[in-house]
Design a protein around this motif. Sequence first.
Motif, PDB file in Angstrom:
ATOM      1  N   LEU A   9       0.828  -1.202   0.000  1.00 24.04           N
ATOM      2  CA  LEU A   9       0.000   0.000   0.000  1.00 24.04           C
ATOM      3  C   LEU A   9       0.867   1.258   0.000  1.00 24.04           C
ATOM      4  O   LEU A   9       0.599   2.219  -0.732  1.00 24.04           O
ATOM      5  CB  LEU A   9      -0.933  -0.012   1.210  1.00 24.04           C
ATOM      6  N   LEU A  10       1.921   1.270   0.796  1.00 22.21           N
ATOM      7  CA  LEU A  10       2.848   2.407   0.807  1.00 22.21           C
ATOM      8  C   LEU A  10       3.510   2.588  -0.558  1.00 22.21           C
ATOM      9  O   LEU A  10       3.630   3.711  -1.059  1.00 22.21           O
ATOM     10  CB  LEU A  10       3.913   2.215   1.891  1.00 22.21           C
ATOM     11  N   LEU A  11       3.933   1.491  -1.157  1.00 17.44           N
ATOM     12  CA  LEU A  11       4.548   1.569  -2.481  1.00 17.44           C
ATOM     13  C   LEU A  11       3.548   2.007  -3.537  1.00 17.44           C
ATOM     14  O   LEU A  11       3.901   2.743  -4.471  1.00 17.44           O
ATOM     15  CB  LEU A  11       5.163   0.218  -2.860  1.00 17.44           C
ATOM     16  N   LEU A  12       2.297   1.590  -3.400  1.00 15.93           N
ATOM     17  CA  LEU A  12       1.255   2.004  -4.336  1.00 15.93           C
ATOM     18  C   LEU A  12       1.051   3.522  -4.289  1.00 15.93           C
ATOM     19  O   LEU A  12       0.962   4.176  -5.322  1.00 15.93           O
ATOM     20  CB  LEU A  12      -0.053   1.287  -4.032  1.00 15.93           C
ATOM     21  N   PHE A  13       1.023   4.080  -3.077  1.00 15.45           N
ATOM     22  CA  PHE A  13       0.857   5.533  -2.970  1.00 15.45           C
ATOM     23  C   PHE A  13       2.087   6.267  -3.477  1.00 15.45           C
ATOM     24  O   PHE A  13       1.978   7.361  -4.048  1.00 15.45           O
ATOM     25  CB  PHE A  13       0.511   5.937  -1.534  1.00 15.45           C
ATOM     26  N   GLN A  14       3.268   5.694  -3.300  1.00 19.98           N
ATOM     27  CA  GLN A  14       4.462   6.310  -3.874  1.00 19.98           C
ATOM     28  C   GLN A  14       4.373   6.297  -5.403  1.00 19.98           C
ATOM     29  O   GLN A  14       4.696   7.288  -6.057  1.00 19.98           O
ATOM     30  CB  GLN A  14       5.726   5.597  -3.420  1.00 19.98           C
ATOM     31  N   LEU A  39      -2.240  10.691   3.063  1.00 17.35           N
ATOM     32  CA  LEU A  39      -2.837  11.446   4.164  1.00 17.35           C
ATOM     33  C   LEU A  39      -4.299  11.765   3.870  1.00 17.35           C
ATOM     34  O   LEU A  39      -5.166  11.593   4.736  1.00 17.35           O
ATOM     35  CB  LEU A  39      -2.052  12.739   4.404  1.00 17.35           C
ATOM     36  N   LEU A  40      -4.582  12.228   2.660  1.00 15.87           N
ATOM     37  CA  LEU A  40      -5.968  12.534   2.301  1.00 15.87           C
ATOM     38  C   LEU A  40      -6.849  11.289   2.370  1.00 15.87           C
ATOM     39  O   LEU A  40      -7.994  11.343   2.835  1.00 15.87           O
ATOM     40  CB  LEU A  40      -6.026  13.158   0.906  1.00 15.87           C
ATOM     41  N   THR A  41      -6.322  10.167   1.915  1.00 16.46           N
ATOM     42  CA  THR A  41      -7.066   8.907   1.978  1.00 16.46           C
ATOM     43  C   THR A  41      -7.356   8.515   3.428  1.00 16.46           C
ATOM     44  O   THR A  41      -8.464   8.094   3.756  1.00 16.46           O
ATOM     45  CB  THR A  41      -6.284   7.785   1.269  1.00 16.46           C
ATOM     46  N   LEU A  42      -6.351   8.680   4.296  1.00 13.41           N
ATOM     47  CA  LEU A  42      -6.549   8.336   5.703  1.00 13.41           C
ATOM     48  C   LEU A  42      -7.537   9.276   6.378  1.00 13.41           C
ATOM     49  O   LEU A  42      -8.315   8.853   7.241  1.00 13.41           O
ATOM     50  CB  LEU A  42      -5.206   8.349   6.442  1.00 13.41           C
ATOM     51  N   ILE A  43      -7.527  10.557   5.994  1.00 12.50           N
ATOM     52  CA  ILE A  43      -8.493  11.505   6.555  1.00 12.50           C
ATOM     53  C   ILE A  43      -9.914  11.117   6.144  1.00 12.50           C
ATOM     54  O   ILE A  43     -10.834  11.107   6.966  1.00 12.50           O
ATOM     55  CB  ILE A  43      -8.148  12.943   6.123  1.00 12.50           C
ATOM     56  N   VAL A  44     -10.076  10.783   4.873  1.00 15.56           N
ATOM     57  CA  VAL A  44     -11.402  10.383   4.381  1.00 15.56           C
ATOM     58  C   VAL A  44     -11.834   9.075   5.033  1.00 15.56           C
ATOM     59  O   VAL A  44     -12.981   8.919   5.456  1.00 15.56           O
ATOM     60  CB  VAL A  44     -11.396  10.254   2.835  1.00 15.56           C
ATOM     61  N   HIS A  45     -10.907   8.135   5.137  1.00 13.41           N
ATOM     62  CA  HIS A  45     -11.225   6.816   5.706  1.00 13.41           C
ATOM     63  C   HIS A  45     -11.476   6.917   7.205  1.00 13.41           C
ATOM     64  O   HIS A  45     -12.277   6.160   7.756  1.00 13.41           O
ATOM     65  CB  HIS A  45     -10.086   5.838   5.396  1.00 13.41           C
ATOM     66  N   GLY A  46     -10.775   7.813   7.883  1.00 15.12           N
ATOM     67  CA  GLY A  46     -11.008   8.032   9.303  1.00 15.12           C
ATOM     68  C   GLY A  46     -10.160   7.222  10.251  1.00 15.12           C
ATOM     69  O   GLY A  46     -10.190   7.447  11.463  1.00 15.12           O
ATOM     70  N   ARG A  47      -9.392   6.287   9.752  1.00 19.27           N
ATOM     71  CA  ARG A  47      -8.523   5.478  10.623  1.00 19.27           C
ATOM     72  C   ARG A  47      -7.436   4.823   9.778  1.00 19.27           C
ATOM     73  O   ARG A  47      -7.529   4.763   8.559  1.00 19.27           O
ATOM     74  CB  ARG A  47      -9.315   4.413  11.373  1.00 19.27           C
ATOM     75  N   VAL A  48      -6.428   4.329  10.476  1.00 21.65           N
ATOM     76  CA  VAL A  48      -5.329   3.616   9.823  1.00 21.65           C
ATOM     77  C   VAL A  48      -5.612   2.129   9.968  1.00 21.65           C
ATOM     78  O   VAL A  48      -5.806   1.631  11.081  1.00 21.65           O
ATOM     79  CB  VAL A  48      -3.973   3.964  10.476  1.00 21.65           C
ATOM     80  N   GLY A  49      -5.618   1.420   8.867  1.00 21.01           N
ATOM     81  CA  GLY A  49      -5.868  -0.014   8.907  1.00 21.01           C
ATOM     82  C   GLY A  49      -4.701  -0.775   9.540  1.00 21.01           C
ATOM     83  O   GLY A  49      -3.576  -0.279   9.616  1.00 21.01           O
ATOM     84  N   GLN A  50      -4.969  -1.980   9.988  1.00 20.09           N
ATOM     85  CA  GLN A  50      -3.955  -2.803  10.652  1.00 20.09           C
ATOM     86  C   GLN A  50      -2.747  -3.093   9.758  1.00 20.09           C
ATOM     87  O   GLN A  50      -1.612  -2.985  10.215  1.00 20.09           O
ATOM     88  CB  GLN A  50      -4.575  -4.111  11.162  1.00 20.09           C
ATOM     89  N   PRO A  51      -2.927  -3.428   8.465  1.00 17.63           N
ATOM     90  CA  PRO A  51      -1.749  -3.685   7.627  1.00 17.63           C
ATOM     91  C   PRO A  51      -0.845  -2.459   7.483  1.00 17.63           C
ATOM     92  O   PRO A  51       0.382  -2.568   7.591  1.00 17.63           O
ATOM     93  CB  PRO A  51      -2.342  -4.081   6.277  1.00 17.63           C
ATOM     94  N   LEU A  52      -1.437  -1.296   7.285  1.00 17.60           N
ATOM     95  CA  LEU A  52      -0.644  -0.073   7.143  1.00 17.60           C
ATOM     96  C   LEU A  52       0.039   0.282   8.457  1.00 17.60           C
ATOM     97  O   LEU A  52       1.197   0.702   8.473  1.00 17.60           O
ATOM     98  CB  LEU A  52      -1.539   1.077   6.674  1.00 17.60           C
ATOM     99  N   HIS A  53      -0.651   0.084   9.573  1.00 18.25           N
ATOM    100  CA  HIS A  53      -0.056   0.354  10.884  1.00 18.25           C
ATOM    101  C   HIS A  53       1.131  -0.570  11.145  1.00 18.25           C
ATOM    102  O   HIS A  53       2.180  -0.129  11.632  1.00 18.25           O
ATOM    103  CB  HIS A  53      -1.116   0.183  11.982  1.00 18.25           C
ATOM    104  N   GLU A  54       0.983  -1.825  10.824  1.00 16.69           N
ATOM    105  CA  GLU A  54       2.059  -2.789  11.056  1.00 16.69           C
ATOM    106  C   GLU A  54       3.280  -2.481  10.179  1.00 16.69           C
ATOM    107  O   GLU A  54       4.412  -2.496  10.651  1.00 16.69           O
ATOM    108  CB  GLU A  54       1.569  -4.208  10.793  1.00 16.69           C
TER     109      GLU A  54
END
Length: 119
Positions: A9-14, A39-54
């Motif tokens: 997911l991080l690489l996809l956003f890059q 950041l905009l996606t996380l603001i819209v989504h409202g939370r950080v998912g477990q895979p991205l957090h890990e």
Amino acid sequence: MKFILGFALLLLFQLLGEITVILLELPVSGPVVGLVLLLLTLIVHGRVGQPLHEASSTLLGHLSLLFVPAGVGLMLHYELLAKEWFAISSALVIGTLIMLVSTALIMSFTNKLFTKGNS
């Protein structure tokens, strides 16, 4: 598996940031645009998912390793740095002072602008 999904997911956003910069010919680096999109996606989504957090927690845990290439580069070019130390130091000090003054002026201006609007 969660780490791999979060890292992907991080690489996809890059990648999205790089594509955006190329298509719109922006004078900003692709990873910066990718982080803004994330950041905009996380603001819209409202939370950080477990895979991205890990994935982000794991990468932050090893952040110090990313400074090793910069340290190697400094040692590799030690003679050049020793020869040009005054110019480099002057540029760093003057650039920092310009940044501090401009930040203070912008903060003062925006503070006056927002306090005037609330009165």
